[in-house]
Design an enzyme around this catalytic site. Structure first.
Site, PDB file in Angstrom:
ATOM      1  N   GLY A 237     -51.222 -33.074  44.921  1.00 38.29           N
ATOM      2  CA  GLY A 237     -52.028 -32.001  44.350  1.00 38.29           C
ATOM      3  C   GLY A 237     -51.908 -31.857  42.855  1.00 38.29           C
ATOM      4  N   GLU A 272     -46.985 -37.280  46.765  1.00 39.78           N
ATOM      5  CA  GLU A 272     -48.157 -38.042  47.183  1.00 39.78           C
ATOM      6  C   GLU A 272     -49.388 -37.659  46.358  1.00 39.78           C
ATOM      7  OE1 GLU A 272     -48.265 -36.949  51.387  1.00 39.78           O
ATOM      8  OE2 GLU A 272     -49.620 -35.315  50.866  1.00 39.78           O
ATOM      9  N   PRO A 273     -49.421 -37.992  45.079  1.00 39.78           N
ATOM     10  CA  PRO A 273     -50.588 -37.676  44.251  1.00 39.78           C
ATOM     11  C   PRO A 273     -51.792 -38.535  44.621  1.00 39.78           C
ATOM     12  CG  PRO A 273     -49.065 -39.079  43.055  1.00 39.78           C
ATOM     13  CD  PRO A 273     -48.385 -38.715  44.340  1.00 39.78           C
ATOM     14  N   ARG A 311     -68.440 -31.563  44.282  1.00 45.31           N
ATOM     15  CA  ARG A 311     -67.437 -30.597  43.841  1.00 45.31           C
ATOM     16  C   ARG A 311     -68.019 -29.362  43.142  1.00 45.31           C
ATOM     17  NH1 ARG A 311     -63.859 -31.272  40.564  1.00 45.31           N
ATOM     18  NH2 ARG A 311     -62.168 -30.215  41.671  1.00 45.31           N
ATOM     19  N   TYR A 315     -66.945 -26.206  45.255  1.00 45.91           N
ATOM     20  CA  TYR A 315     -65.794 -25.480  44.720  1.00 45.91           C
ATOM     21  C   TYR A 315     -66.073 -24.743  43.407  1.00 45.91           C
ATOM     22  CZ  TYR A 315     -63.537 -28.959  47.776  1.00 45.91           C
ATOM     23  OH  TYR A 315     -63.187 -29.764  48.831  1.00 45.91           O
ATOM     24  N   CYS A 343     -82.851 -29.968  47.473  1.00 48.07           N
ATOM     25  CA  CYS A 343     -83.548 -28.700  47.700  1.00 48.07           C
ATOM     26  C   CYS A 343     -82.548 -27.609  48.073  1.00 48.07           C
ATOM     27  CB  CYS A 343     -84.599 -28.883  48.794  1.00 48.07           C
ATOM     28  SG  CYS A 343     -85.689 -27.454  48.972  1.00 48.07           S
ATOM     29  N   GLU A 344     -81.681 -27.279  47.123  1.00 46.20           N
ATOM     30  CA  GLU A 344     -80.671 -26.234  47.279  1.00 46.20           C
ATOM     31  C   GLU A 344     -80.432 -25.598  45.914  1.00 46.20           C
ATOM     32  OE1 GLU A 344     -79.007 -25.178  49.929  1.00 46.20           O
ATOM     33  OE2 GLU A 344     -79.417 -26.734  51.434  1.00 46.20           O
ATOM     34  N   TYR A 372     -62.572 -37.628  44.542  1.00 44.51           N
ATOM     35  CA  TYR A 372     -63.436 -36.802  45.373  1.00 44.51           C
ATOM     36  C   TYR A 372     -64.874 -36.786  44.869  1.00 44.51           C
ATOM     37  CZ  TYR A 372     -58.759 -35.404  46.665  1.00 44.51           C
ATOM     38  OH  TYR A 372     -57.444 -35.440  47.048  1.00 44.51           O
TER      39      TYR A 372
END
Length: 415
Positions: A237, A272-273, A311, A315, A343-344, A372
């Protein structure tokens, strides 16, 4: 840090605009570009700071084959969240793989258990987050090493949707771990480790304090267990600065704080990056197809959207945007909202960004897209997924072909 050490972060302004334009001309857009040299530099940064710890790459951050091969060649282990990620990691050459099962489907367990016997010299550890998974593994005849994922009640991260350490979905409740550990041993399994993860995108002081608290709790738990462990993994993280005015993490400080929080251990401390390894190694290239002045803003329509880079919509994440137009420095700045073709209303990559007055045909670069980005791309609105180009020094090669409209229906069965 010596002058030979890689820089702690690669900013979007440091990418060669002319080279990116050439790649966009050659391969079209939307286009992900991943720099394998920068991946290696990021691994070197991690190894310099966490020199005494075991480092695993969180595969879910970027699973493009050439990137996985680059990371595997550095000697890092792989941490995987699905059978598909395990398959990719093994095929890319990782020799040590930890499968961290989150409510694993039966088909996932079937595949991973079969690999434990089928792949020679594979160092595979399965991490369970529920007693049910232990029973499922026993039913399948698995007799390899196990670790337990712990829910320490401490979470952190850049968004509530990626804060895992205190979410009931993830891991065995802290106070139930000793009983599960005894059950694992009584059933004849080899319990080799404990694992916990605070969340994704840990960057500010509050996040780091939560990370230290998680590590301290896990260190205490490891010492209290009446069993010798091979490793204590405290997750990844580690965040990167998405905004140009944000400072990068001081990895040496984070590493020292992690060791101090863990305390004395007989087990190897591990991290664990994922994001830290690949985020600033990637950019997304997109072409302007519409420029629409409105009373509120100038809407800059591009051929990448939330199906290309999720993303921002998922987020509210910030990604820096840069114009690659050859005469960008000579244009007047305009407050622009960069929007995609989906279309959002959520399909916006950046709002009110100061960009050189955009024109149809301009290529824009979106920074920190290596983590990501392609991983979360989808076919929503029946849009093909983008291509990926891999850079390595002066060389470039197509790593993932662009999907076509025909690919969208390739798996459908005509009635």
């Amino acid at each position: 840090m010596t002058t030979d050490d890689p820089p702690p972060i690669r900013r979007l302004s440091e990418w060669d605009a002319a080279r990116l334009r050439d790649l966009a001309d050659e391969h079209g857009t939307p286009l992900y570009v991943i720099d394998q040299g920068r991946v290696r530099e990021n691994v070197a940064n991690l190894e310099q700071a966490f020199h005494a710890e075991a480092i695993s790459y969180a595969v879910k951050a970027n699973t493009v084959r050439t990137t996985l091969e680059t990371v595997a060649d550095t000697g890092l282990d792989a941490e995987c969240a699905s059978a598909g990620e395990v398959k990719r990691a093994v095929e890319a050459g990782f020799e040590a793989v930890r499968y961290t099962a989150v409510n694993p489907p039966a088909a996932d367990l079937d595949h991973v258990v079969s690999l434990s016997d089928a792949v020679e010299d594979l160092d595979l550890v399965i991490t369970i987050g529920a007693a049910d998974t232990l029973a499922a593994l026993e039913e399948r005849g698995y007799d390899g090493p196990l670790a337990i994922r712990v829910n320490p009640g401490v979470g952190a991260g850049h968004h509530a949707k990626v804060t895992t350490g205190d979410a009931p979905k993830f891991g065995v409740p802290f106070d139930r771990v000793p009983d599960l550990a005894s059950d694992v041993l009584d059933r004849g399994f080899d319990l080799v480790g404990l694992h916990a993860h605070a969340g994704s995108g840990i960057h500010d002081e509050d996040d780091l304090q939560a990370h230290r608290e998680l590590v301290a709790r896990m260190g205490e738990l490891a010492r209290d267990l009446d069993h010798d462990l091979d490793f204590l993994n405290v997750g990844g993280g580690l965040g990167v600065p998405y905004r140009p005015d944000e400072a990068p993490l001081n990895l040496d400080r984070v590493a020292s704080a992690t060791r101090e929080a863990a305390g004395d251990l007989d087990a190897t401390l591990g991290i664990e990056p994922g994001r830290y390894v690949v985020a600033d190694a990637g950019v997304l290239l997109t072409t302007v197809n519409t420029v629409k002045p409105t009373p509120e803003t100038t809407v800059v329509g591009v051929d990448a959207g939330m199906t290309t880079l999720l993303r921002p919509a998922m987020y509210d994440a910030y990604h820096e945007i840069r114009s690659l137009a050859p005469d960008a420095d000579d244009r007047e700045a305009t407050a622009a909202t960069v929007a995609g073709p989906i279309c959002e209303t959520a399909d916006v990559l950046g709002r009110d960004r100061p960009l050189p007055a955009p024109e149809r045909g301009d290529v824009l670069a979106i920074g920190n897209a290596g983590a990501y980005g392609y991983e979360m791309a989808s076919n929503y609105n029946s849009r093909p997924r983008p291509a990926v180009v891999s850079l390595d020094g002066s060389e470039s090669e197509l790593a993932v072909e662009r999907e076509t409209l025909s690919d969208l229906t390739r798996l459908e069965i005509e009635q």
